[in-house]
Design an enzyme around this catalytic site. Structure first.
Site, PDB file in Angstrom:
ATOM      1  N   MET A  93     -10.078   2.880   7.037  1.00  0.00           N
ATOM      2  CA  MET A  93      -8.672   3.243   7.159  1.00  0.00           C
ATOM      3  C   MET A  93      -8.265   3.151   8.623  1.00  0.00           C
ATOM      4  SD  MET A  93      -8.287   6.467   4.544  1.00  0.00           S
ATOM      5  CE  MET A  93      -9.748   7.333   5.097  1.00  0.00           C
ATOM      6  N   MET A  94      -7.157   2.455   8.843  1.00  0.00           N
ATOM      7  CA  MET A  94      -6.675   2.256  10.205  1.00  0.00           C
ATOM      8  C   MET A  94      -6.426   3.607  10.882  1.00  0.00           C
ATOM      9  SD  MET A  94      -6.569  -1.006  10.195  1.00  0.00           S
ATOM     10  CE  MET A  94      -5.816  -1.363  11.754  1.00  0.00           C
TER      11      MET A  94
ATOM     12  N   GLN B   6     -14.534  -4.303   7.285  1.00  0.00           N
ATOM     13  CA  GLN B   6     -13.415  -4.857   6.522  1.00  0.00           C
ATOM     14  C   GLN B   6     -12.619  -5.833   7.378  1.00  0.00           C
ATOM     15  OE1 GLN B   6      -9.623  -2.914   5.330  1.00  0.00           O
ATOM     16  NE2 GLN B   6     -10.396  -3.256   3.258  1.00  0.00           N
TER      17      GLN B   6
ATOM     18  N   CYS C 247      -3.656  -4.305   1.492  1.00  0.00           N
ATOM     19  CA  CYS C 247      -2.724  -3.705   2.447  1.00  0.00           C
ATOM     20  C   CYS C 247      -1.346  -4.351   2.326  1.00  0.00           C
ATOM     21  CB  CYS C 247      -3.257  -3.858   3.869  1.00  0.00           C
ATOM     22  SG  CYS C 247      -2.133  -3.164   5.078  1.00  0.00           S
TER      23      CYS C 247
ATOM     24  N   GLY D  89      -6.367   8.265  -5.198  1.00  0.00           N
ATOM     25  CA  GLY D  89      -6.058   9.594  -5.707  1.00  0.00           C
ATOM     26  C   GLY D  89      -7.263  10.427  -6.098  1.00  0.00           C
TER      27      GLY D  89
ATOM     28  N   GLY E 171     -10.586   7.642  -0.035  1.00  0.00           N
ATOM     29  CA  GLY E 171      -9.921   7.335   1.228  1.00  0.00           C
ATOM     30  C   GLY E 171      -9.419   8.584   1.926  1.00  0.00           C
TER      31      GLY E 171
HETATM   32  C1  LIG Z   1      -4.028   6.058   7.422  1.00  0.00           C
HETATM   33  C2  LIG Z   1      -4.539   5.112   6.377  1.00  0.00           C
HETATM   34  C3  LIG Z   1      -5.034   3.893   6.772  1.00  0.00           C
HETATM   35  C4  LIG Z   1      -5.535   2.991   5.826  1.00  0.00           C
HETATM   36  N1  LIG Z   1      -6.096   1.826   6.261  1.00  0.00           N
HETATM   37  C5  LIG Z   1      -6.673   0.996   5.355  1.00  0.00           C
HETATM   38  C6  LIG Z   1      -7.375  -0.165   5.774  1.00  0.00           C
HETATM   39  O1  LIG Z   1      -7.495  -0.461   6.975  1.00  0.00           O
HETATM   40  N2  LIG Z   1      -7.940  -0.950   4.823  1.00  0.00           N
HETATM   41  C7  LIG Z   1      -7.867  -0.640   3.482  1.00  0.00           C
HETATM   42  O2  LIG Z   1      -8.413  -1.357   2.647  1.00  0.00           O
HETATM   43  N3  LIG Z   1      -7.208   0.448   3.064  1.00  0.00           N
HETATM   44  C8  LIG Z   1      -6.627   1.275   3.965  1.00  0.00           C
HETATM   45  N4  LIG Z   1      -6.000   2.397   3.534  1.00  0.00           N
HETATM   46  C9  LIG Z   1      -5.901   2.674   2.077  1.00  0.00           C
HETATM   47  C10 LIG Z   1      -7.091   3.475   1.593  1.00  0.00           C
HETATM   48  O3  LIG Z   1      -8.286   2.757   1.817  1.00  0.00           O
HETATM   49  C11 LIG Z   1      -6.995   3.749   0.094  1.00  0.00           C
HETATM   50  O4  LIG Z   1      -6.997   2.530  -0.611  1.00  0.00           O
HETATM   51  C12 LIG Z   1      -5.731   4.497  -0.288  1.00  0.00           C
HETATM   52  O5  LIG Z   1      -5.434   5.532   0.624  1.00  0.00           O
HETATM   53  C13 LIG Z   1      -5.879   5.084  -1.697  1.00  0.00           C
HETATM   54  O6  LIG Z   1      -7.058   5.854  -1.811  1.00  0.00           O
HETATM   55  P1  LIG Z   1      -7.082   7.462  -1.597  1.00  0.00           P
HETATM   56  O7  LIG Z   1      -6.095   8.034  -2.567  1.00  0.00           O
HETATM   57  O8  LIG Z   1      -8.501   7.864  -1.883  1.00  0.00           O
HETATM   58  O9  LIG Z   1      -6.658   7.714  -0.199  1.00  0.00           O
HETATM   59  C14 LIG Z   1      -5.498   3.319   4.457  1.00  0.00           C
HETATM   60  C15 LIG Z   1      -5.001   4.560   4.068  1.00  0.00           C
HETATM   61  C16 LIG Z   1      -4.522   5.456   5.005  1.00  0.00           C
HETATM   62  C17 LIG Z   1      -3.997   6.786   4.551  1.00  0.00           C
END
Ligand SMILES: Cc1cc2nc3c(=O)[nH]c(=O)nc-3n(C[C@H](O)[C@H](O)[C@H](O)COP(=O)(O)O)c2cc1C
Length: 314
Positions: A1-2, A53, A83, A196, A217
């Site tokens: 995650m960025m 990634q 993304c 989620g 995430g």
């Molecule tokens: C701040 C932030 C940065 C993210 N950066 C990336 C990224 O660089 N690459 C990616 O595949 N997903 C990125 N995501 C998405 C997460 O990997 C994930 O797919 C998304 O948040 C849904 O999963 P979660 O509900 O478990 O957070 C980012 C999410 C957040 C909140």
């Protein structure tokens, strides 16, 4: 995650789980080819297993970047097809590539050819009006034929126009059923579900539906301690979870080494802010770090002082 899963966050997570696969932030190919590789790729041996990634859409460029990743010792290279940000879309990569499965397949084939580490893809269940289950299944079938080793599926579609990246993680409804169906119809493929999932019980429920893995995430950042039980409960490791206090103390040598190299405390400390979420003392912990860690000359004592404000937990 960025802005989240940088090397310091990952090193910190390794104090809580040795076995969970960790991902880097997305690194755009052009940056990797022309930028500061130490900054973009540097990691500590403790961070294994670790996936890099990549963001890109050109097979030859991605192959070159995959080779660099393998040379640097990464355990896996993952292509971002999830993304939806404008910047990424204008570069013609990220989620918009879901509309071009043959192109993604060519990228995966080129990377596969270039390296022997796993090549995986992270994608959505759909984009814009191309959001029927069959569209995703076609995408997966075509990309799987190119040798993709695992599909990490964010169980939400993305709207490429009109929603911010943040809204695209919240507004489109979760459709876990599409991911379960994908696994049922492609049982030979490794399918990881994402989106989620905020508790280990939630993760277990997903696994009970047949998927091979769960990617967490935001909760991994907002509640890092969630992962303290994973090695023992899921990977059968004999070692009991480390306490939160123990995890902080285990960071001290790393912090000192980073400061000696000219780094700043806050680059590491900011990732520790959520460690005590929902525990007594969490607010004092966060306040102390937020106020002190950015000050010139801040050292490991800031963490020690902050830790002293948190009562020991059972
Ligand atoms: C701040 C932030 C940065 C993210 N950066 C990336 C990224 O660089 N690459 C990616 O595949 N997903 C990125 N995501 C998405 C997460 O990997 C994930 O797919 C998304 O948040 C849904 O999963 P979660 O509900 O478990 O957070 C980012 C999410 C957040 C909140």
């Amino acid at each position: 995650m960025m802005e989240r899963t940088d090397r310091h966050y990952r090193y910190f997570m390794r104090q809580l789980t040795g076995r969970t696969l960790l991902y880097t932030e997305m690194v755009v190919c052009a940056a990797l080819l022309h930028g500061d590789r130490d900054r973009l790729l540097g990691f500590d041996a403790l961070e294994h297993p670790i996936a890099l990634q990549l963001g890109g859409d050109d097979p030859a460029t991605l192959a070159a970047c995959a080779r660099i990743a393998a040379d640097w010792g990464y355990d896996e290279v993952n292509l971002n097809v999830g993304c939806p940000s404008d910047r990424v879309r204008d570069g013609q990569f990220g989620a918009c590539l879901m509309a071009q499965p043959e192109r993604v397949a060519a990228c995966v084939a080129a990377m596969r050819e270039a390296v022997s580490i796993p090549v995986t893809v992270k994608h959505r269940i759909g984009i814009d009006d191309r959001d029927a289950y069959e569209d995703m299944a076609d995408f997966v079938r075509i990309v799987a034929a190119a040798g993709c080793d695992r599909f990490s599926v964010h169980a939400r579609k993305a709207w490429l126009q009109g929603l911010s990246p943040k809204e695209n993680r919240q507004v489109p409804p979760l459709r876990y059923g599409d991911v379960y169906r994908l696994k049922a119809e492609f049982p030979h493929l490794a399918i990881e579900i994402n989106g989620g999932i905020t508790t280990l019980e939630g993760a277990r429920t997903c696994l009970g539906q047949g998927v091979d893995a769960v990617m967490i995430g935001r909760a991994a950042y907002d509640r890092p301690y969630l992962f303290s039980a994973v090695d023992q409960e899921w990977f059968g490791e004999p070692t009991p979870p480390r306490s939160r206090h123990g995890a902080v103390e285990a960071m001290y040598p790393y912090v000192e080494a980073w400061l000696m190299k000219g780094g700043r405390l806050n680059q590491i400390a900011r990732h520790l802010l959520n460690l005590f979420t929902d525990c007594p003392g969490s607010r004092a912990w966060k306040r102390h770090i937020t106020e002190r860690a950015t000050q010139p000359g801040a050292g490991v004592e800031v963490l020690q002082e902050a830790l002293a404000l948190v009562p020991p937990l059972p």
